[in-house]
Write a protein that holds these residues in place. Sequence first.
Motif, PDB file in Angstrom:
ATOM      1  N   MET A 164     -10.443  -6.144  -3.329  1.00 37.13           N
ATOM      2  CA  MET A 164      -9.471  -7.033  -2.737  1.00 37.13           C
ATOM      3  C   MET A 164      -8.668  -6.254  -1.708  1.00 37.13           C
ATOM      4  O   MET A 164      -8.284  -5.120  -1.956  1.00 37.13           O
ATOM      5  N   ILE A 165      -8.390  -6.882  -0.600  1.00 38.73           N
ATOM      6  CA  ILE A 165      -7.569  -6.271   0.442  1.00 38.73           C
ATOM      7  C   ILE A 165      -6.286  -7.071   0.583  1.00 38.73           C
ATOM      8  O   ILE A 165      -6.316  -8.301   0.674  1.00 38.73           O
ATOM      9  N   THR A 166      -5.157  -6.389   0.562  1.00 35.99           N
ATOM     10  CA  THR A 166      -3.854  -7.011   0.756  1.00 35.99           C
ATOM     11  C   THR A 166      -3.018  -6.084   1.625  1.00 35.99           C
ATOM     12  O   THR A 166      -3.519  -5.070   2.101  1.00 35.99           O
ATOM     13  N   THR A 167      -1.780  -6.419   1.835  1.00 31.88           N
ATOM     14  CA  THR A 167      -0.895  -5.518   2.573  1.00 31.88           C
ATOM     15  C   THR A 167       0.101  -4.903   1.600  1.00 31.88           C
ATOM     16  O   THR A 167       0.372  -5.458   0.522  1.00 31.88           O
ATOM     17  N   PHE A 168       0.648  -3.774   2.005  1.00 32.78           N
ATOM     18  CA  PHE A 168       1.643  -3.108   1.174  1.00 32.78           C
ATOM     19  C   PHE A 168       2.837  -4.038   0.946  1.00 32.78           C
ATOM     20  O   PHE A 168       3.355  -4.134  -0.167  1.00 32.78           O
ATOM     21  N   VAL A 198       1.496   1.773 -13.505  1.00 33.52           N
ATOM     22  CA  VAL A 198       1.822   0.456 -12.941  1.00 33.52           C
ATOM     23  C   VAL A 198       2.758   0.626 -11.753  1.00 33.52           C
ATOM     24  O   VAL A 198       2.556   0.024 -10.692  1.00 33.52           O
ATOM     25  N   ARG A 199       3.766   1.464 -11.890  1.00 37.30           N
ATOM     26  CA  ARG A 199       4.707   1.704 -10.777  1.00 37.30           C
ATOM     27  C   ARG A 199       3.977   2.288  -9.571  1.00 37.30           C
ATOM     28  O   ARG A 199       4.245   1.884  -8.439  1.00 37.30           O
ATOM     29  N   ASN A 200       3.092   3.222  -9.805  1.00 34.86           N
ATOM     30  CA  ASN A 200       2.329   3.818  -8.708  1.00 34.86           C
ATOM     31  C   ASN A 200       1.457   2.775  -8.018  1.00 34.86           C
ATOM     32  O   ASN A 200       1.293   2.793  -6.797  1.00 34.86           O
ATOM     33  N   TYR A 201       0.894   1.874  -8.777  1.00 35.70           N
ATOM     34  CA  TYR A 201       0.060   0.799  -8.239  1.00 35.70           C
ATOM     35  C   TYR A 201       0.865  -0.031  -7.240  1.00 35.70           C
ATOM     36  O   TYR A 201       0.421  -0.284  -6.128  1.00 35.70           O
ATOM     37  N   PHE A 202       2.069  -0.431  -7.646  1.00 33.15           N
ATOM     38  CA  PHE A 202       2.900  -1.248  -6.770  1.00 33.15           C
ATOM     39  C   PHE A 202       3.539  -0.439  -5.655  1.00 33.15           C
ATOM     40  O   PHE A 202       3.968  -1.007  -4.656  1.00 33.15           O
ATOM     41  N   GLY A 203       3.580   0.859  -5.816  1.00 34.65           N
ATOM     42  CA  GLY A 203       4.081   1.725  -4.751  1.00 34.65           C
ATOM     43  C   GLY A 203       2.998   2.078  -3.753  1.00 34.65           C
ATOM     44  O   GLY A 203       3.243   2.759  -2.770  1.00 34.65           O
ATOM     45  N   GLY A 204       1.774   1.622  -4.013  1.00 33.47           N
ATOM     46  CA  GLY A 204       0.664   1.897  -3.110  1.00 33.47           C
ATOM     47  C   GLY A 204       0.250   3.355  -3.096  1.00 33.47           C
ATOM     48  O   GLY A 204      -0.327   3.833  -2.132  1.00 33.47           O
ATOM     49  N   SER A 206      -7.437   6.196  -8.876  1.00 32.33           N
ATOM     50  CA  SER A 206      -6.524   5.072  -9.100  1.00 32.33           C
ATOM     51  C   SER A 206      -7.110   3.739  -8.675  1.00 32.33           C
ATOM     52  O   SER A 206      -6.612   2.689  -9.074  1.00 32.33           O
ATOM     53  N   GLY A 207      -8.146   3.758  -7.836  1.00 29.58           N
ATOM     54  CA  GLY A 207      -8.729   2.515  -7.354  1.00 29.58           C
ATOM     55  C   GLY A 207      -7.919   1.869  -6.254  1.00 29.58           C
ATOM     56  O   GLY A 207      -8.102   0.707  -5.936  1.00 29.58           O
ATOM     57  N   ILE A 208      -6.991   2.635  -5.687  1.00 28.91           N
ATOM     58  CA  ILE A 208      -6.148   2.151  -4.598  1.00 28.91           C
ATOM     59  C   ILE A 208      -6.429   2.992  -3.365  1.00 28.91           C
ATOM     60  O   ILE A 208      -6.426   4.215  -3.427  1.00 28.91           O
ATOM     61  N   PRO A 265      -0.618  -3.263   9.914  1.00 27.42           N
ATOM     62  CA  PRO A 265       0.544  -4.154   9.921  1.00 27.42           C
ATOM     63  C   PRO A 265       1.059  -4.428   8.509  1.00 27.42           C
ATOM     64  O   PRO A 265       0.354  -4.210   7.532  1.00 27.42           O
ATOM     65  N   ASP A 266       2.287  -4.893   8.413  1.00 30.83           N
ATOM     66  CA  ASP A 266       2.913  -5.234   7.123  1.00 30.83           C
ATOM     67  C   ASP A 266       2.930  -4.063   6.149  1.00 30.83           C
ATOM     68  O   ASP A 266       2.687  -4.222   4.955  1.00 30.83           O
ATOM     69  N   GLY A 267       3.188  -2.882   6.643  1.00 30.24           N
ATOM     70  CA  GLY A 267       3.273  -1.701   5.790  1.00 30.24           C
ATOM     71  C   GLY A 267       1.943  -1.032   5.538  1.00 30.24           C
ATOM     72  O   GLY A 267       1.854  -0.055   4.826  1.00 30.24           O
ATOM     73  N   GLY A 268       0.885  -1.567   6.109  1.00 28.21           N
ATOM     74  CA  GLY A 268      -0.445  -0.992   5.954  1.00 28.21           C
ATOM     75  C   GLY A 268      -1.300  -1.826   5.017  1.00 28.21           C
ATOM     76  O   GLY A 268      -0.809  -2.676   4.281  1.00 28.21           O
ATOM     77  N   LEU A 269      -2.579  -1.575   5.079  1.00 25.87           N
ATOM     78  CA  LEU A 269      -3.525  -2.278   4.226  1.00 25.87           C
ATOM     79  C   LEU A 269      -3.702  -1.523   2.922  1.00 25.87           C
ATOM     80  O   LEU A 269      -3.760  -0.298   2.900  1.00 25.87           O
TER      81      LEU A 269
END
Length: 78
Positions: A1-5, A34-40, A46-48, A54-58
């Motif tokens: 899945m691709i989202t933005t930060f 979990v915190r690291n996941y949401f911190g990108g 980690s699978g991230i 744009p929008d803080g990066g992909l």
Amino acid sequence: MITTFNKLRQVKDSLPSGSMEEIAKELGITADEVRNYFGGKAESGSGIHVESGPDGGLVILDDTRILEVALRIAWENK
């Protein structure tokens, strides 16, 4: 899945207090993961994957389980 930060941060910000621990307990991982996941934070294994953009990066998520649980919690507490 691709989202933005920024979208990932919006999900985190919509969670009630104590959600990081709740997600961690449900998935059998640590709250720091979990915190690291949401911190990108792109840590080895980690699978991230984070790329500038744009929008803080992909943010490319190989495993969306944390996001899925977070979205469920946010929806239940809406």
